[in-house]
Design an enzyme around this catalytic site. Structure first.
Site, PDB file in Angstrom:
ATOM      1  N   LYS A 166       0.847  -1.189   0.000  1.00 53.94           N
ATOM      2  CA  LYS A 166       0.000   0.000   0.000  1.00 53.94           C
ATOM      3  C   LYS A 166       0.880   1.235   0.000  1.00 53.94           C
ATOM      4  O   LYS A 166       1.170   1.813   1.053  1.00 53.94           O
ATOM      5  CB  LYS A 166      -0.934  -0.017   1.213  1.00 53.94           C
ATOM      6  CG  LYS A 166      -2.154   0.886   1.034  1.00 53.94           C
ATOM      7  CD  LYS A 166      -3.047   0.364  -0.072  1.00 53.94           C
ATOM      8  CE  LYS A 166      -4.258   1.214  -0.290  1.00 53.94           C
ATOM      9  NZ  LYS A 166      -5.069   0.731  -1.414  1.00 53.94           N
TER      10      LYS A 166
ATOM     11  N   SER B 134      -8.739  -0.892  -4.720  1.00 58.47           N
ATOM     12  CA  SER B 134      -8.885  -0.409  -3.354  1.00 58.47           C
ATOM     13  C   SER B 134     -10.354  -0.125  -3.077  1.00 58.47           C
ATOM     14  O   SER B 134     -11.174  -1.031  -3.097  1.00 58.47           O
ATOM     15  CB  SER B 134      -8.002   0.810  -3.112  1.00 58.47           C
ATOM     16  OG  SER B 134      -7.722   0.940  -1.733  1.00 58.47           O
TER      17      SER B 134
END
Length: 607
Positions: free
Chosen positions: A201, A402
């Protein structure tokens, strides 16, 4: 005293003259707008006359978008002072399908510019539609002065690929660049604090590093290679070339001239435009010395067999509705629903179609890199509730990553394009401390009065305390755990399995299907077909309705959009258009702090 009055009256005269000039200029601009609006209205009302042996032209210099612009003034080109045509991918593929059955259409001509203002996933949708069109026995030909790799990927599906004799064809592989801001922040005395769950991430990494981390380099290499391998395999099959040879040509930059492009099998003929015109006349059954009957795709909308009005799939008289709901843009808690995915607004739309008995199935078209975790969860809830009552099929565009994947995982079935970027199951928080830079460079300082130790948590003029960082990390971990749990539930996968493929890692559509994050690869049309099957509808007993419905560039809609801010934009010549996309994204991340479910980077693959 005389000097005072001279100055006073001079200033007064200047103000009056400026005011008159502004009024005159405003009237001129308004008259020009009304004139253009009138021409648009008359043009849209004029029905194109279909004649035998017509060639349908698709001009790829005109943007083909995923979702129609909701604000008519968004279509205004301030540099050209005119309105741009608007075609959605849904309209384009539907019209191509109608053209395949139209006896007056002999073939399709692709006009391919050097730079195509459409995403590679849009090119994928068009390519699949053109492949189906060719099955009708009609021709598809293309022409370009210079083919980009994306343009050539689309053109290669045709019967004939033509190139300007002095033009070119790019063939060197794919690349993706990432810009880092840490060096700039260091010079400004600004410190970024990144709190995340998932080693892949990396949405905040450009603010804390000056290079790719090992994890993000790994995933970028994997994604770029996956997209490139797919493009190569599709081109190899269409052009009857060996994939290994195509890879070798790219590695050694073998396509250096138009002659090379013909010799290596990329291109069939080298034509100037006048020669291309004669070739189109010949292909459409006319004398090659004559002029072919060319009909632009946008004009075909108005032709009788092209659609007459709103372009739609299925039977417009049917009471069985397939709701095509768009989720396009960044996911936000509050914002412009015409340009972003506003959590409560999209949830309300889904709630309405869920409670509408005429809606038999829903196709959720997701084209989003993510955003607010809270807004994504609000949307997920409505997707989940709707899927319990009727089929919900997700169709993924360029991005469904996401937060984009968060809102997708509650659906009953997921269709992804092979080159969609999806996954990125991870969460992060990003905050900034400007104390040192503001003091040293601007002489700005700040002080605070608070009732409790962390009452000003997130204050830009101080760093987080250890307790505050732990507090935010707990929030990030909680959201991550829920995200993984929802994916495991929606995809019927073990939590440990989802966690192993998560960590914020982004996958291509092909990879997502292989690891269980999607059910199949396909197009928007495939998703609509699957929706009708899951709803138990006959192939000719449904109609597709879009939410929101496309807005026409009518006089009323444009005047309704002509707000003070819009007028200011006209007056300034649209100067904001000159801002770089990277600078705008960086600014948005600095301003919009908080817990996010967003792409680690906004991948822009150079094709």
């Amino acid at each position: 005293m005389n000097s005072f009055f001279k100055t006073f009256f001079a200033c007064l005269l200047a103000i009056v003259v400026s005011g008159i000039a502004f009024v005159i200029l405003s009237f001129i601009m308004l008259a020009a707008l009304i004139s253009m609006i009138g021409s648009i209205g008359s043009g849209s009302g004029k029905v194109a006359v279909m004649r035998p042996h017509t060639v349908l032209r698709i001009d790829l210099a005109q943007p083909i978008v995923d979702k129609a612009k909701g604000n008519a003034l968004d279509l205004f080109d301030y540099s050209e002072f005119s309105f741009r045509e608007q075609t959605t991918i849904y309209e384009a593929v539907t019209l191509i399908g109608k053209a395949a059955e139209d006896p007056d259409i002999d073939g399709i001509y692709l006009n391919v510019p050097m730079a195509i203002p459409s995403s590679v996933s849009t090119l994928y949708e068009l390519r699949q539609a053109l492949a189906e069109f060719r099955e009708s026995g009609k021709f598809v030909v293309s022409y370009a002065d210079v083919y980009s790799q994306g343009g050539y990927y689309l053109a290669s599906v045709g019967d004939k690929v033509c190139l300007n004799p002095q033009g070119g064809l790019a063939w060197q592989g794919l690349a993706s660049n990432v810009m880092f801001y840490k060096g700039l922040l260091d010079k400004l005395g600004v410190q970024a604090e990144l709190i995340r769950h998932g080693k892949f991430k990396g949405a905040g990494e450009p603010f804390i590093l000056d290079h790719l981390s090992d994890e993000n380099r790994l995933q970028m290499e994997s994604m770029t290679s996956s997209v490139w391998d797919y493009l190569v395999s599709e081109i190899a099959e269409s052009r009857e070339l060996a994939a290994d040879s195509l890879q070798a040509y790219a590695s050694r930059l073998a396509v250096a001239t138009p002659v090379d492009a013909v010799r290596l099998g990329f291109v069939d003929s080298l034509y100037y435009r006048d020669q291309m015109t004669r070739e189109l006349a010949r292909l459409s059954g006319q004398d090659s010395s004559g002029k072919p009957r060319i009909l632009p795709l946008t004009s075909y909308r108005s032709a009788g067999r092209g659609g007459l009005g709103r372009v739609t799939m299925g039977n417009a008289m049917s009471s069985n509705e397939i709701a095509l709901v768009y989720a396009d843009g960044e996911i936000v808690d509050a914002g412009d629903k015409n340009k972003q995915i506003v959590g409560n607004a999209l949830a309300e739309t889904l709630s309405k179609v869920r409670q509408d008995d005429e809606v038999k199935a829903v196709v959720l078209r997701v084209n989003s890199p993510g955003g607010s975790a809270l807004a994504a969860d609000i949307i997920w809830r409505e997707v989940y509730l709707t899927a319990r009552e009727k089929p919900v099929i997700v169709s993924m565009g360029s991005y469904a990553a996401s937060g984009g994947y968060y809102i997708s995982c509650g659906a009953g079935y997921i269709v992804t394009a092979p080159i969609t970027l999806t996954g990125s199951i991870g969460v992060f928080g990003l905050l900034f401390n400007v104390e040192e830079g503001a003091r040293e460079h601007l002489g700005l300082t700040a002080d605070v009065v608070r009732t409790n130790r962390s009452a000003d948590m997130g204050n830009l003029f101080r760093p987080l305390t250890t307790a505050e960082r732990l507090y935010i990390q707990n929030g990030v971990d909680t959201v991550y755990s829920r995200f993984v749990g929802l994916v495991a539930q929606g995809r019927n996968l073990p939590v440990d399995s989802v966690d192993a493929m998560a960590g914020g890692r982004v996958w291509t559509g092909v990879q997502a299907m292989e690891n269980g994050l999607a059910d199949c690869t396909g197009t928007l049309r495939d998703a609509i077909r699957i929706a009708t099957e899951h709803a138990g509808l006959e192939p000719d007993d449904y109609v597709v309705r879009q939410y929101p419905a496309p807005e026409s560039s009518s006089f009323a809609s444009i005047l309704g959009s002509l707000t003070t801010s819009a007028m200011m934009k006209v007056m300034s010549g649209g100067s904001l258009q000159g801002l770089g996309a990277e600078a705008v994204r960086a600014r948005e991340m600095v301003i919009d702090q908080g817990i996010k479910a967003a792409m680690p980077y906004r991948f822009e693959i150079q094709y």
